[in-house]
Design an enzyme around this catalytic site. Structure first.
Site, PDB file in Angstrom:
ATOM      1  N   GLU A 277       0.866  -1.383   0.181  1.00 39.89           N
ATOM      2  CA  GLU A 277      -0.045  -0.205  -0.110  1.00 39.89           C
ATOM      3  C   GLU A 277       0.996   0.867   0.302  1.00 39.89           C
ATOM      4  O   GLU A 277       0.989   2.215   0.889  1.00 39.89           O
ATOM      5  CB  GLU A 277      -0.956   0.302   0.938  1.00 39.89           C
ATOM      6  CG  GLU A 277      -1.893  -0.942   1.735  1.00 39.89           C
ATOM      7  CD  GLU A 277      -2.148  -1.514   2.741  1.00 39.89           C
ATOM      8  OE1 GLU A 277      -2.210  -0.605   3.672  1.00 39.89           O
ATOM      9  OE2 GLU A 277      -3.240  -2.324   3.261  1.00 39.89           O
ATOM     10  N   ARG A 280       3.576   7.203   0.202  1.00 38.08           N
ATOM     11  CA  ARG A 280       4.278   8.714  -0.208  1.00 38.08           C
ATOM     12  C   ARG A 280       4.908   8.354  -1.029  1.00 38.08           C
ATOM     13  O   ARG A 280       5.824   9.641  -2.401  1.00 38.08           O
ATOM     14  CB  ARG A 280       4.631   8.469   0.684  1.00 38.08           C
ATOM     15  CG  ARG A 280       5.876  10.139   1.628  1.00 38.08           C
ATOM     16  CD  ARG A 280       6.920   9.794   1.949  1.00 38.08           C
ATOM     17  NE  ARG A 280       5.935   9.842   3.705  1.00 38.08           N
ATOM     18  CZ  ARG A 280       5.361  10.387   4.102  1.00 38.08           C
ATOM     19  NH1 ARG A 280       5.456  12.368   4.177  1.00 38.08           N
ATOM     20  NH2 ARG A 280       4.655  10.737   5.625  1.00 38.08           N
ATOM     21  N   ARG A 316       2.326  19.981   5.926  1.00 36.97           N
ATOM     22  CA  ARG A 316       2.944  19.130   7.138  1.00 36.97           C
ATOM     23  C   ARG A 316       3.858  20.183   7.673  1.00 36.97           C
ATOM     24  O   ARG A 316       4.341  19.459   8.971  1.00 36.97           O
ATOM     25  CB  ARG A 316       4.087  18.194   5.730  1.00 36.97           C
ATOM     26  CG  ARG A 316       2.646  17.218   4.220  1.00 36.97           C
ATOM     27  CD  ARG A 316       3.364  16.692   4.435  1.00 36.97           C
ATOM     28  NE  ARG A 316       4.116  15.295   4.657  1.00 36.97           N
ATOM     29  CZ  ARG A 316       5.671  14.994   5.231  1.00 36.97           C
ATOM     30  NH1 ARG A 316       6.135  15.914   4.693  1.00 36.97           N
ATOM     31  NH2 ARG A 316       5.681  14.428   5.746  1.00 36.97           N
ATOM     32  N   CYS A 346      -3.207  33.242   9.551  1.00 38.45           N
ATOM     33  CA  CYS A 346      -2.444  34.411  11.590  1.00 38.45           C
ATOM     34  C   CYS A 346      -2.444  33.019  12.835  1.00 38.45           C
ATOM     35  O   CYS A 346      -3.241  33.137  13.667  1.00 38.45           O
ATOM     36  CB  CYS A 346      -4.188  34.789  11.951  1.00 38.45           C
ATOM     37  SG  CYS A 346      -4.557  35.792  10.139  1.00 38.45           S
TER      38      CYS A 346
HETATM   39  N1  LLP Z   1      -1.976   1.946   4.409  1.00 38.55           N
HETATM   40  C1  LLP Z   1      -2.009   2.192   5.915  1.00 38.55           C
HETATM   41  C2  LLP Z   1      -3.408   2.116   6.149  1.00 38.55           C
HETATM   42  C3  LLP Z   1      -2.450   3.802   5.717  1.00 38.55           C
HETATM   43  O1  LLP Z   1      -2.473   4.024   7.110  1.00 38.55           O
HETATM   44  C4  LLP Z   1      -1.073   4.502   5.292  1.00 38.55           C
HETATM   45  C5  LLP Z   1      -0.809   5.838   5.492  1.00 38.55           C
HETATM   46  C6  LLP Z   1      -0.348   3.914   3.835  1.00 38.55           C
HETATM   47  C7  LLP Z   1      -1.044   2.555   3.567  1.00 38.55           C
HETATM   48  C8  LLP Z   1       0.534   5.119   2.970  1.00 38.55           C
HETATM   49  O2  LLP Z   1       1.726   5.217   3.464  1.00 38.55           O
HETATM   50  P1  LLP Z   1       3.180   5.960   3.125  1.00 38.55           P
HETATM   51  O3  LLP Z   1       3.512   4.893   2.180  1.00 38.55           O
HETATM   52  O4  LLP Z   1       2.389   6.980   2.252  1.00 38.55           O
HETATM   53  O5  LLP Z   1       3.818   6.114   3.501  1.00 38.55           O
HETATM   54  N2  LLP Z   1       0.161  12.850   6.686  1.00 38.55           N
HETATM   55  C9  LLP Z   1       1.106  11.879   6.845  1.00 38.55           C
HETATM   56  C10 LLP Z   1       1.566  10.661   6.926  1.00 38.55           C
HETATM   57  C11 LLP Z   1       0.532  10.008   7.245  1.00 38.55           C
HETATM   58  C12 LLP Z   1       0.651   8.427   6.534  1.00 38.55           C
HETATM   59  C13 LLP Z   1      -0.721   7.786   7.319  1.00 38.55           C
HETATM   60  N3  LLP Z   1      -0.979   6.414   6.444  1.00 38.55           N
HETATM   61  C14 LLP Z   1       2.583  13.016   6.274  1.00 38.55           C
HETATM   62  O6  LLP Z   1       1.912  13.564   5.580  1.00 38.55           O
HETATM   63  O7  LLP Z   1       3.724  12.452   6.339  1.00 38.55           O
END
Ligand code: LLP
Length: 422
Positions: A277, A280, A316, A346
């Site tokens: 999954e 990023r 972020r 603000c």
């Molecule tokens: N699968 C599940 C169940 C997740 O909760 C997430 C991300 C992913 C996959 C994808 O994860 P990635 O490969 O993107 O690391 N807003 C935060 C990141 C939150 C991630 C939440 N879950 C940021 O801007 O760093």
């Protein structure tokens, strides 16, 4: 190979001059590169094995153009809400390639997922298991599920994005997983296929991921020994990308080879369907936020550069103290100055960078906030009644507005006056 690069001293996205996008669409604006998205998807898929399922995490960037680009390559979707399932379907990702994760799926959302016929629900609690089984049974269906395990190993770039620790809300506990798996195997509305996990985001500590994967494998083998063989394992997302990038641009996909090798080692001898999954690592370095300098505010000890993007557009830095590179659109070899780059909102947390060395800036100069393709637009809001910023997708020297700037009619039009004041 560098999809964001300087040409004749001007920053381009796949051959498109960012000045042209700013002129036509205005600023702030998100700009995404199709070539980068495509490349990252392919590199990821190759790293984890062509037979594996790649469910792109829609939450990272749910822009229709981005989803359609990935759908065309055969990507599936990892979703966490009915809205994300609908968005994935609208982009042409078939239900048979959609998984549904999340600790708080409502009964309505589960019913929608079951009716859509999605590939898999990643169940995170006993309560959800009961509700889902009833919903599917009532519709004469058996929903394929995996249990999301909390492996009691967390990792990630920040405490706020670590999910696999025992103290985190995600998944069923190690101690309960076996009982729940057996329970699920005996429920009429679900077909239990295996286990899932996701221990955090922005991870470079692959040893932690590996340890969690081994825990999941050990449990699968224990269950198989009891006559409950699994057919699927879902390894979640979480692979980190570099935010402190130099020039030329490092897309940060080297780590994927190491990740893929680790996955192959951990899964050696298992003949199962594997799912991943990533969010990023696909979208992060495929996007930038283009913004314009409004004012310089000189103080005795520092200079603030006020740009037209703000924390509501890119949360972020304010939320995770995240570092994003800032590149001037007009390349300069002149002397650098230290600037605090801030937005118009603000509150003091509306800061993109502190004491950042940048070439001399003046009002109307454009700068690009880099690595903003993941968790940028998708986390934006209308705080301070600011309009949601447009999103542009670039491909081979062309660009398309895949989401126009929100209008004031749209912003104001969703509110309703209470009857007693109307
Ligand atoms: N699968 C599940 C169940 C997740 O909760 C997430 C991300 C992913 C996959 C994808 O994860 P990635 O490969 O993107 O690391 N807003 C935060 C990141 C939150 C991630 C939440 N879950 C940021 O801007 O760093």
């Amino acid at each position: 190979m560098h999809h964001f690069d300087y040409k004749n001293g001007v920053l381009h996205a796949e051959g498109v001059d960012l000045n042209a996008i700013a002129r036509e669409v205005g600023t702030p604006v998100y700009v995404y590169s199709s070539a980068t998205l495509e490349r990252h998807y392919r590199v990821f898929k190759e790293a984890v094995g062509e037979k594996s399922h790649v469910f792109y995490a829609v939450k990272a960037n749910g822009n229709l153009g981005v989803l359609m680009t990935l759908a065309k390559l055969g990507a599936g979707a990892d979703t966490v809400s009915e809205g994300e399932i609908r968005k994935a379907l609208a982009a042409g990702i078939p239900a048979s390639r959609i998984v549904f994760s999340g600790v708080g799926k409502s009964a309505d959302e589960l019913a929608f997922a079951v009716e859509a016929g999605i590939y898999q629900v990643n169940v995170e609690s006993e309560g959800e298991l009961e509700v889902l089984s009833k919903i599917a049974e009532a519709r004469g269906k058996r929903q394929a599920i995996v249990l999301r395990l909390n492996p009691e190993i967390g990792a990630g770039g920040h405490a706020k994005i670590t999910t696999g620790g025992a103290a985190n809300k995600f998944g069923v506990s190690l101690g309960e997983a076996e009982r729940l798996y057996i329970r699920a195997a005996n429920m009429p509305g679900v077909a239990i296929k295996g286990l899932a996990l996701h221990i955090g985001s922005q991870i470079f500590d692959f040893a932690a991921l590996e340890a969690a994967f081994r825990r999941m494998r050990a449990l699968i083998e224990k269950l198989a020994a009891q006559g409950l063989p699994a057919s699927r394992l879902d390894f979640g997302g979480g692979v980190g990308v570099p935010y402190e990038i130099g020039y030329p641009f490092d897309y940060g996909t080297d780590s994927l080879q190491t990740y893929g090798k680790m996955v192959r080692e951990v899964t050696q001898g298992l003949d199962l369907e594997f799912g991943f999954e990533p969010g990023r690592v696909i979208a992060g370095n495929a996007g930038l936020l283009l913004t314009k300098v409004l004012y310089l505010n000189e103080r005795a000890d520092k200079t603030f550069v006020v740009v037209d993007a703000a924390m509501n557009d890119l949360l972020r830095p304010a939320m995770y103290e995240a570092h994003h590179e800032i590149w001037p659109v007009r390349q300069s070899t002149g002397t650098k100055r230290a600037y605090d780059v801030v937005g118009p909102i603000c509150e003091s947390s509306d800061t993109f960078a502190t004491a950042r060395e940048l070439p001399e800036l003046k009002p109307d100069d454009l700068v690009a906030i880099m690595t903003a393709g993941a968790y940028g637009a998708s986390m934006s809001s209308t705080y301070n009644q600011r309009l949601l910023v447009p999103e542009v997708l670039v491909k081979d020297g062309e660009f398309a507005i895949t989401r126009p700037r929100q209008t004031f009619e749209e912003l104001l039009g969703t509110d309703r006056a209470p009857g007693w004041l109307a």
